[in-house]
Design a protein around this motif. Structure first.
Motif, short mmCIF file in Angstrom:
data_model
loop_
_atom_site.label_atom_id
_atom_site.label_comp_id
_atom_site.label_asym_id
_atom_site.label_seq_id
_atom_site.Cartn_x
_atom_site.Cartn_y
_atom_site.Cartn_z
N SER A 31 0.81 -1.22 0.00
CA SER A 31 0.00 0.00 0.00
C SER A 31 0.84 1.27 0.00
N ASP A 32 2.06 1.19 0.55
CA ASP A 32 2.92 2.37 0.62
C ASP A 32 4.07 2.33 -0.38
N ALA A 33 3.95 1.47 -1.39
CA ALA A 33 5.01 1.36 -2.41
C ALA A 33 4.78 2.38 -3.53
N VAL A 34 5.87 2.81 -4.13
CA VAL A 34 5.82 3.70 -5.29
C VAL A 34 5.80 2.82 -6.54
N GLU A 35 4.75 2.93 -7.34
CA GLU A 35 4.67 2.11 -8.55
C GLU A 35 5.48 2.75 -9.67
N LEU A 36 6.25 1.93 -10.35
CA LEU A 36 7.12 2.41 -11.42
C LEU A 36 6.90 1.57 -12.67
N ASP A 37 6.21 2.14 -13.66
CA ASP A 37 6.05 1.49 -14.95
C ASP A 37 7.18 1.98 -15.84
N ASN A 38 8.12 1.08 -16.12
CA ASN A 38 9.31 1.50 -16.87
C ASN A 38 9.27 1.10 -18.34
N SER A 39 8.07 0.86 -18.87
CA SER A 39 7.94 0.46 -20.27
C SER A 39 8.63 1.45 -21.20
N GLY A 40 8.54 2.74 -20.89
CA GLY A 40 9.11 3.75 -21.77
C GLY A 40 10.30 4.47 -21.20
N LEU A 41 10.92 3.91 -20.16
CA LEU A 41 12.07 4.56 -19.53
C LEU A 41 13.38 3.89 -19.89
N THR A 42 14.43 4.67 -20.02
CA THR A 42 15.76 4.10 -20.18
C THR A 42 16.25 3.71 -18.79
N LYS A 43 17.31 2.91 -18.74
CA LYS A 43 17.87 2.51 -17.45
C LYS A 43 18.37 3.72 -16.68
N LYS A 44 18.93 4.69 -17.40
CA LYS A 44 19.44 5.90 -16.75
C LYS A 44 18.31 6.73 -16.17
N GLU A 45 17.22 6.89 -16.93
CA GLU A 45 16.07 7.66 -16.45
C GLU A 45 15.45 7.00 -15.23
N GLN A 46 15.35 5.69 -15.29
CA GLN A 46 14.79 4.94 -14.17
C GLN A 46 15.64 5.10 -12.92
N PHE A 47 16.94 4.97 -13.09
CA PHE A 47 17.87 5.08 -11.96
C PHE A 47 17.79 6.46 -11.32
N GLN A 48 17.80 7.50 -12.12
CA GLN A 48 17.75 8.86 -11.59
C GLN A 48 16.44 9.12 -10.84
N LEU A 49 15.35 8.58 -11.37
CA LEU A 49 14.04 8.74 -10.72
C LEU A 49 14.03 8.10 -9.34
N VAL A 50 14.51 6.87 -9.26
CA VAL A 50 14.50 6.16 -7.99
C VAL A 50 15.53 6.74 -7.02
N LEU A 51 16.66 7.19 -7.55
CA LEU A 51 17.68 7.80 -6.69
C LEU A 51 17.12 9.05 -6.01
N SER A 52 16.27 9.78 -6.70
CA SER A 52 15.67 10.96 -6.08
C SER A 52 14.74 10.54 -4.93
N LEU A 53 14.09 9.41 -5.07
CA LEU A 53 13.24 8.90 -4.00
C LEU A 53 14.09 8.47 -2.79
N VAL A 54 15.24 7.86 -3.08
CA VAL A 54 16.15 7.46 -2.01
C VAL A 54 16.61 8.69 -1.23
#
Length: 229
Positions: free
Chosen positions: A200-223
């Motif tokens: 219930s408290d998870a952040v959903e991440l649909d990475n169908s259209g994301l590059t690995k770099k974009e995905q990493f930067q997005l999650v790193l900001s959450l960290v």
């Protein structure tokens, strides 16, 4: 800066392990691939003829679990830890399509899950860990400071898996891989013990259209948000 637990869950072939490895390396955290642990148990069961496409001897496998010794060893050349089963490196062996076809059946067995969850919780007891799997944010670390739930379309995931298997030199067809993705989705979400669900408290991440770099930067900001809160 405080240390946190990062739990990454999601469907097969969404790139959970790739993201987890990137985060662990960047943060200096311990990385644990729980899927590799279930795959290693699957290899053990296959070698002892406890499981095949149309056969599963659950009792013999459960009785033999004390003989299953799993550990990770960091490979500096690869930059991540490899899976060892009873002292043997099985990292390549556990990534075959044959193992992929059977691993969800092994993951359905409550006694196997209980044993592996206990080991996983010990690995992450001191925080500073990135762990990926199917039930990390719901069962293994329900109080993790950051939970990510990864998803992508079945076709996108099958293509990624197909390309990966071809790079490993395996002879597979795209249709077989897509069928395996769909079958695993069904089994993972419908098993009685610890089914794949989004916390219930998870952040959903649909990475169908994301590059690995974009995905990493997005999650790193959450960290960053979590460690500085």
């Amino acid at each position: 800066m405080k240390k946190i637990t990062i739990a990454i869950d999601g469907f097969s072939s969404t790139g959970k392990s790739t993201l987890a490895k990137q985060l662990a390396k960047h943060l200096g955290y311990v990385y644990v691939d729980t899927g590799a642990m279930y795959r290693a148990v699957t290899v053990f069961a296959m070698k002892h003829n406890y499981i095949s496409e149309d056969h599963l001897d659950k009792k013999k496998l459960v009785d033999s679990m004390p003989e299953v010794h799993l550990h990770f060893e960091f490979n500096p050349e690869l930059g991540f830890a490899e899976m060892f089963l009873n002292g043997k490196n099985v990292e390549t062996e556990i990534r075959t399509l044959e193992v992929s076809r059977l691993v969800s059946k092994i993951a359905e067995i409550s006694e196997v899950r209980s044993r592996l969850v206990e080991q996983q919780q010990k690995m992450g007891k001191n925080k500073a860990v990135v762990m990926d799997g199917r039930d990390i944010g719901t069962v293994v670390f329900p109080h993790a400071e950051l939970k990510i739930f990864m998803t992508a379309s079945p076709h996108t995931r099958a293509q990624r898996r197909y390309d990966e298997l071809l790079e490993l030199g395996q002879q597979v067809t795209f249709q077989d891989v897509l069928q395996n993705v769909n079958e695993r989705d069904y089994m993972d979400t419908h098993r009685e013990d610890s089914p794949l669900v989004k916390a219930s408290d998870a952040v959903e991440l649909d990475n169908s259209g994301l590059t690995k770099k974009e995905q990493f930067q997005l999650v790193l900001s959450l960290v960053t948000e979590r460690v500085t809160a």
